[in-house]
Motif scaffolding. Sequence first.
Motif, PDB file in Angstrom:
ATOM      1  N   ALA A 506       0.857  -1.184   0.000  1.00 59.04           N
ATOM      2  CA  ALA A 506       0.000   0.000   0.000  1.00 59.04           C
ATOM      3  C   ALA A 506       0.890   1.230   0.000  1.00 59.04           C
ATOM      4  O   ALA A 506       1.976   1.237   0.604  1.00 59.04           O
ATOM      5  CB  ALA A 506      -0.924   0.019   1.213  1.00 59.04           C
ATOM      6  N   ARG A 507       0.427   2.272  -0.671  1.00 62.38           N
ATOM      7  CA  ARG A 507       1.216   3.504  -0.770  1.00 62.38           C
ATOM      8  C   ARG A 507       0.282   4.710  -0.808  1.00 62.38           C
ATOM      9  O   ARG A 507      -0.717   4.707  -1.537  1.00 62.38           O
ATOM     10  CB  ARG A 507       2.092   3.490  -2.017  1.00 62.38           C
ATOM     11  CG  ARG A 507       3.038   4.687  -2.143  1.00 62.38           C
ATOM     12  CD  ARG A 507       3.800   4.626  -3.459  1.00 62.38           C
ATOM     13  NE  ARG A 507       4.776   5.700  -3.582  1.00 62.38           N
ATOM     14  CZ  ARG A 507       6.068   5.584  -3.327  1.00 62.38           C
ATOM     15  NH1 ARG A 507       6.546   4.416  -2.916  1.00 62.38           N
ATOM     16  NH2 ARG A 507       6.893   6.598  -3.479  1.00 62.38           N
ATOM     17  N   PHE A 508       0.610   5.712  -0.017  1.00 65.82           N
ATOM     18  CA  PHE A 508      -0.086   6.995  -0.078  1.00 65.82           C
ATOM     19  C   PHE A 508       0.892   8.029  -0.597  1.00 65.82           C
ATOM     20  O   PHE A 508       2.027   8.120  -0.125  1.00 65.82           O
ATOM     21  CB  PHE A 508      -0.588   7.407   1.303  1.00 65.82           C
ATOM     22  CG  PHE A 508      -1.171   8.798   1.314  1.00 65.82           C
ATOM     23  CD1 PHE A 508      -2.480   9.017   0.896  1.00 65.82           C
ATOM     24  CD2 PHE A 508      -0.407   9.894   1.712  1.00 65.82           C
ATOM     25  CE1 PHE A 508      -3.014  10.301   0.887  1.00 65.82           C
ATOM     26  CE2 PHE A 508      -0.935  11.172   1.704  1.00 65.82           C
ATOM     27  CZ  PHE A 508      -2.246  11.382   1.290  1.00 65.82           C
ATOM     28  N   GLU A 509       0.438   8.818  -1.554  1.00 69.72           N
ATOM     29  CA  GLU A 509       1.313   9.847  -2.129  1.00 69.72           C
ATOM     30  C   GLU A 509       0.492  11.098  -2.400  1.00 69.72           C
ATOM     31  O   GLU A 509      -0.648  11.020  -2.862  1.00 69.72           O
ATOM     32  CB  GLU A 509       1.967   9.339  -3.414  1.00 69.72           C
ATOM     33  CG  GLU A 509       3.077  10.251  -3.932  1.00 69.72           C
ATOM     34  CD  GLU A 509       4.095   9.503  -4.787  1.00 69.72           C
ATOM     35  OE1 GLU A 509       5.025  10.153  -5.283  1.00 69.72           O
ATOM     36  OE2 GLU A 509       3.964   8.258  -4.934  1.00 69.72           O
ATOM     37  N   GLU A 510       1.092  12.256  -2.122  1.00 71.04           N
ATOM     38  CA  GLU A 510       0.410  13.529  -2.346  1.00 71.04           C
ATOM     39  C   GLU A 510       1.327  14.481  -3.090  1.00 71.04           C
ATOM     40  O   GLU A 510       2.510  14.629  -2.743  1.00 71.04           O
ATOM     41  CB  GLU A 510      -0.035  14.167  -1.035  1.00 71.04           C
ATOM     42  CG  GLU A 510      -0.734  15.502  -1.242  1.00 71.04           C
ATOM     43  CD  GLU A 510      -1.485  16.001  -0.038  1.00 71.04           C
ATOM     44  OE1 GLU A 510      -1.798  17.198   0.018  1.00 71.04           O
ATOM     45  OE2 GLU A 510      -1.778  15.176   0.864  1.00 71.04           O
ATOM     46  N   PHE A 511       0.762  15.128  -4.128  1.00 71.35           N
ATOM     47  CA  PHE A 511       1.477  16.123  -4.917  1.00 71.35           C
ATOM     48  C   PHE A 511       0.897  17.501  -4.616  1.00 71.35           C
ATOM     49  O   PHE A 511      -0.324  17.675  -4.520  1.00 71.35           O
ATOM     50  CB  PHE A 511       1.348  15.818  -6.411  1.00 71.35           C
ATOM     51  CG  PHE A 511       2.166  14.642  -6.857  1.00 71.35           C
ATOM     52  CD1 PHE A 511       3.386  14.819  -7.495  1.00 71.35           C
ATOM     53  CD2 PHE A 511       1.728  13.350  -6.623  1.00 71.35           C
ATOM     54  CE1 PHE A 511       4.148  13.740  -7.889  1.00 71.35           C
ATOM     55  CE2 PHE A 511       2.474  12.258  -7.014  1.00 71.35           C
ATOM     56  CZ  PHE A 511       3.693  12.455  -7.657  1.00 71.35           C
ATOM     57  N   SER A 512       1.775  18.482  -4.506  1.00 69.15           N
ATOM     58  CA  SER A 512       1.344  19.819  -4.119  1.00 69.15           C
ATOM     59  C   SER A 512       0.447  20.462  -5.159  1.00 69.15           C
ATOM     60  O   SER A 512      -0.329  21.365  -4.837  1.00 69.15           O
ATOM     61  CB  SER A 512       2.568  20.709  -3.872  1.00 69.15           C
ATOM     62  OG  SER A 512       3.364  20.830  -5.046  1.00 69.15           O
ATOM     63  N   ASP A 513       0.514  20.011  -6.418  1.00 69.62           N
ATOM     64  CA  ASP A 513      -0.269  20.639  -7.483  1.00 69.62           C
ATOM     65  C   ASP A 513      -1.360  19.748  -8.059  1.00 69.62           C
ATOM     66  O   ASP A 513      -2.131  20.182  -8.912  1.00 69.62           O
ATOM     67  CB  ASP A 513       0.648  21.096  -8.619  1.00 69.62           C
ATOM     68  CG  ASP A 513       1.337  19.926  -9.298  1.00 69.62           C
ATOM     69  OD1 ASP A 513       1.442  18.844  -8.678  1.00 69.62           O
ATOM     70  OD2 ASP A 513       1.780  20.077 -10.453  1.00 69.62           O
ATOM     71  N   ALA A 514      -1.432  18.468  -7.637  1.00 63.49           N
ATOM     72  CA  ALA A 514      -2.355  17.553  -8.317  1.00 63.49           C
ATOM     73  C   ALA A 514      -3.159  16.671  -7.379  1.00 63.49           C
ATOM     74  O   ALA A 514      -3.918  15.825  -7.844  1.00 63.49           O
ATOM     75  CB  ALA A 514      -1.568  16.671  -9.302  1.00 63.49           C
ATOM     76  N   GLY A 515      -2.986  16.809  -6.077  1.00 65.00           N
ATOM     77  CA  GLY A 515      -3.781  16.014  -5.164  1.00 65.00           C
ATOM     78  C   GLY A 515      -3.067  14.761  -4.691  1.00 65.00           C
ATOM     79  O   GLY A 515      -1.857  14.613  -4.842  1.00 65.00           O
ATOM     80  N   SER A 516      -3.820  13.828  -4.128  1.00 68.50           N
ATOM     81  CA  SER A 516      -3.247  12.649  -3.492  1.00 68.50           C
ATOM     82  C   SER A 516      -4.024  11.402  -3.876  1.00 68.50           C
ATOM     83  O   SER A 516      -5.143  11.472  -4.401  1.00 68.50           O
ATOM     84  CB  SER A 516      -3.262  12.817  -1.973  1.00 68.50           C
ATOM     85  OG  SER A 516      -4.599  12.927  -1.497  1.00 68.50           O
ATOM     86  N   ASP A 517      -3.422  10.242  -3.560  1.00 68.45           N
ATOM     87  CA  ASP A 517      -4.101   8.974  -3.808  1.00 68.45           C
ATOM     88  C   ASP A 517      -3.498   7.910  -2.902  1.00 68.45           C
ATOM     89  O   ASP A 517      -2.318   7.977  -2.515  1.00 68.45           O
ATOM     90  CB  ASP A 517      -3.945   8.562  -5.268  1.00 68.45           C
ATOM     91  CG  ASP A 517      -5.039   7.588  -5.709  1.00 68.45           C
ATOM     92  OD1 ASP A 517      -5.947   7.315  -4.894  1.00 68.45           O
ATOM     93  OD2 ASP A 517      -5.001   7.105  -6.856  1.00 68.45           O
ATOM     94  N   LEU A 518      -4.326   6.928  -2.556  1.00 70.65           N
ATOM     95  CA  LEU A 518      -3.901   5.749  -1.808  1.00 70.65           C
ATOM     96  C   LEU A 518      -4.120   4.549  -2.713  1.00 70.65           C
ATOM     97  O   LEU A 518      -5.245   4.284  -3.143  1.00 70.65           O
ATOM     98  CB  LEU A 518      -4.711   5.597  -0.522  1.00 70.65           C
ATOM     99  CG  LEU A 518      -4.455   4.322   0.306  1.00 70.65           C
ATOM    100  CD1 LEU A 518      -3.028   4.305   0.841  1.00 70.65           C
ATOM    101  CD2 LEU A 518      -5.465   4.208   1.444  1.00 70.65           C
ATOM    102  N   VAL A 519      -3.045   3.830  -3.028  1.00 70.92           N
ATOM    103  CA  VAL A 519      -3.132   2.705  -3.952  1.00 70.92           C
ATOM    104  C   VAL A 519      -2.605   1.452  -3.273  1.00 70.92           C
ATOM    105  O   VAL A 519      -1.894   1.513  -2.270  1.00 70.92           O
ATOM    106  CB  VAL A 519      -2.349   2.992  -5.250  1.00 70.92           C
ATOM    107  CG1 VAL A 519      -3.011   4.107  -6.027  1.00 70.92           C
ATOM    108  CG2 VAL A 519      -0.892   3.338  -4.960  1.00 70.92           C
ATOM    109  N   TRP A 520      -2.946   0.292  -3.827  1.00 69.62           N
ATOM    110  CA  TRP A 520      -2.601  -0.970  -3.196  1.00 69.62           C
ATOM    111  C   TRP A 520      -2.305  -2.034  -4.247  1.00 69.62           C
ATOM    112  O   TRP A 520      -2.638  -1.882  -5.423  1.00 69.62           O
ATOM    113  CB  TRP A 520      -3.724  -1.447  -2.280  1.00 69.62           C
ATOM    114  CG  TRP A 520      -5.066  -1.537  -2.970  1.00 69.62           C
ATOM    115  CD1 TRP A 520      -6.021  -0.569  -3.029  1.00 69.62           C
ATOM    116  CD2 TRP A 520      -5.563  -2.642  -3.731  1.00 69.62           C
ATOM    117  NE1 TRP A 520      -7.095  -1.000  -3.760  1.00 69.62           N
ATOM    118  CE2 TRP A 520      -6.853  -2.269  -4.204  1.00 69.62           C
ATOM    119  CE3 TRP A 520      -5.074  -3.902  -4.058  1.00 69.62           C
ATOM    120  CZ2 TRP A 520      -7.631  -3.114  -4.992  1.00 69.62           C
ATOM    121  CZ3 TRP A 520      -5.850  -4.753  -4.833  1.00 69.62           C
ATOM    122  CH2 TRP A 520      -7.113  -4.365  -5.284  1.00 69.62           C
TER     123      TRP A 520
END
Length: 848
Positions: A506-520
């Motif tokens: 599982a990975r959570f990632e957030e970009f300052s200009d495009a938002g975030s997502d949690l993927v698995w």
Amino acid sequence: MMNTRFQPDGLALAIALALTSSNLYAETSEVTQIDANVEKMSVLGSRVSSRTATESAVPVDIISAESLSRGGFTELGQSLQASVPSFNFSRTQVSDGSDLFRPATLRGLQPDQTLVLINGKRRHNQAIFGLNGTVGAGAAGTDMNAIPLIALKDVQVLRDGAAAQYGSDAIAGVINLSLKDTTGETTGYLQGGTTGEGDGDNYSIGLNTGFDLGDDGGFINLSLEYRDADGTNRAQPDIGGSSTIAPGTLSDDVRWGQGNAASEFESVFYNAMMPVGDVELYSFGGYSNRTALGNGFWRNFDEAAKNIAQVYPDGFLPRIYNEAQDISVAAGIRGDINDDWLFDVSGVYGQNRYDFDSRDSINASYAAEYLHNNPGATDEDIAANSGPTSGYSGGFHFDQTTFNADVSGFVEIGRDAPLYVAFGTEYRTENYEIVAGELASYSCGISNADSAFPSVMDPDVYAGCGFQAYPGLRPDAAGQADRNSYAFYLDLETQLTDTWSLGTAARFEEFSDAGSDLVWKVSSRYEVTDDFALRGAVSTGFRAPSLQQSAYTAYTTNLGPGGVLSDSFTATAGSDFPSALGVDSLDLETSENLSLGFVFNATDAISVTLDAYKVKIKDRITLGSLLSADDVAFSPDAMAALNATGADQANYFSNSVNSTTQGVDLIVTYRTDLFDGDFNATLAGNLNETEIDSVNAADGIPEDVALDDLQRSFLTDGQPKQRATLTFDYSRNDWRGMLRANYFGETNVTYFGNDHIGLPDELSPTGSFLPTSVVEAAVLVDINLEYQFTESLSVSAGINNIFDVTPDELGANESLDFITNQAFQYPVRALPYGFDGTTYTAKVNFSF
């Protein structure tokens, strides 16, 4: 003493990144060059130090440096295309910066949907992308040809979605480039080649050496490589006419250019590690610089908007000088926390610059303004005041800094097999810059007026502004953009039984200009018997829009309806033109990836792997086709925004497409002893198809504005749907030979077809023009023979495309034949195998 479980190029690299929680298998084949008698750890894959490359939940090819360099190729992209059928390295001609880089794709997706690593660390993307109707248009992938072959130990190609392990860009898969770590030996090569037509002469030189650092396994490995290649040209005499030849009559000489650009490449790379107490300090990186001199379209002598007859009385061929500079450096520290846990902390910096000069060109508006202000000027005066014929047209710069902190180990859970755990974090910053060209490259006259001037050749025609072929980047398009992102990941893996393994990530990632997502991701492998195992994975993923997409803006010259070249503008996301059409920003692409396959060792000599996959991508980012005022007449706001740009047509990036890509990878290998020698045969094939599920258009916006047929054709038919290689390899004593057949399926795109150009049928000698541009399916056969004179000296010779296969020549009913005045022999876009024909190479390998 350091724990001997810790291996610099195995587990430690895997620890450093969020890798797949499954075990990756490298097929024992010519494709992968794996010694079946040696247990090898998979660099891409499990963090479990006891895992070997013969255990797998998803497929990976491990291709040795020897295999990469054997086919006579000097570019990494070409070598991978010959080895991995699901990897495509399309050729493109007359397409600005694509003369220097080529789009590298995996499983028929975009270049920026494959993540590239070096020594397991994220590699930066290139600063530029293809614009003018190319495979991978609008996608800034990784410049594969910036990395010298001589520096590589091997390449691992993970053919499965891996965004849950690596983050953005890993939708199609991952390519990891492992640098050499040898010491005590210097190796090198000298290679030369030419084409069957006698052009494209090329040579390359490579040198690699390594030295021990201390007495505890430290090393530094250094690589140098230089390549120089003349251009090729498959154009023919044309009927455009000149000051001495009437239009419709063949020219005396070949004036157009259709072929590979003349190019030069130099690079230096290093890889180093030094044990210090209980930890290891490591660093690697490199520098490369490439140049290429490409061609635009020939400007006819009587084209009043583009030519100055007083300077070029017979017309001219504008040239585009491309220069790409690449710099990267990585450093880190890794070691044991205790007997069960390891850590790795690293930082990586990468920079890519693309700069363009126009040569043998002209800004027709300079002379037009001079004549406007001096009506009685003589031809000599006009020529003297026509401005420069070369100059800087602008550039694109991108840099990226990535920090990783990773921990890996295992926890006893009361079972025979422990639970393997890995977790970590990543922080990344990126910067993007567009650099304006010099005044003459973009201006309307020397005064840079707001409006054009009547041409010196025809007062009823306005002179074009800016250099021909590559108009300069204007100051109002120049600018900078930056962003940052952070991520956290967790991987778990265990052996449920002796025959069944299971992994999750599982990975959570957030970009300052495009938002975030949690993927698995969940992956598993089950051994039905000792010789047959099932494997598969299901995952979600994402890709953030690149700065190259969200911040790009420029004026270009494109081929429009009727074969007319006109000024075009690419608008930034969220600016007035895309906003008027319902596109206010770029969002994340999201994906769902499913794979299922098996590994079957039919006999001691025959092995088979088959893997099916399905990748659904939502909100896929595309670079839209150019829209004219007529195309957006339904929207007064869009028409006003287009007029404000001063261009005839404009386009923009948007999340326009939901698509499904599915296919099958097959690898069959056979190994045996034959006539006191070793014989290997490998069949590797890929079936791949992309379909458009739906188009994302705002309310009131026609779907063909959000995604027209031109874009569709490149997404669905711009790359071969069938690819295969059949390789026979035989060695005996000091001789070794290879015979390889490469099959490429058909491509069929609208660009340079009449569905794109829209020429009136009465202009066709046959009464009509074909709607699309087709590159037929083909089989190219390569042969290579090598002799080992001594342990330190060998010589090889090879012929690639031995039967001189090229695409079918253009007919009189094809638009490209008409608009080039019969100069071009072949299609120029969506070319998976090019049109150079037969090439010859000779190579000397040495060591001391």
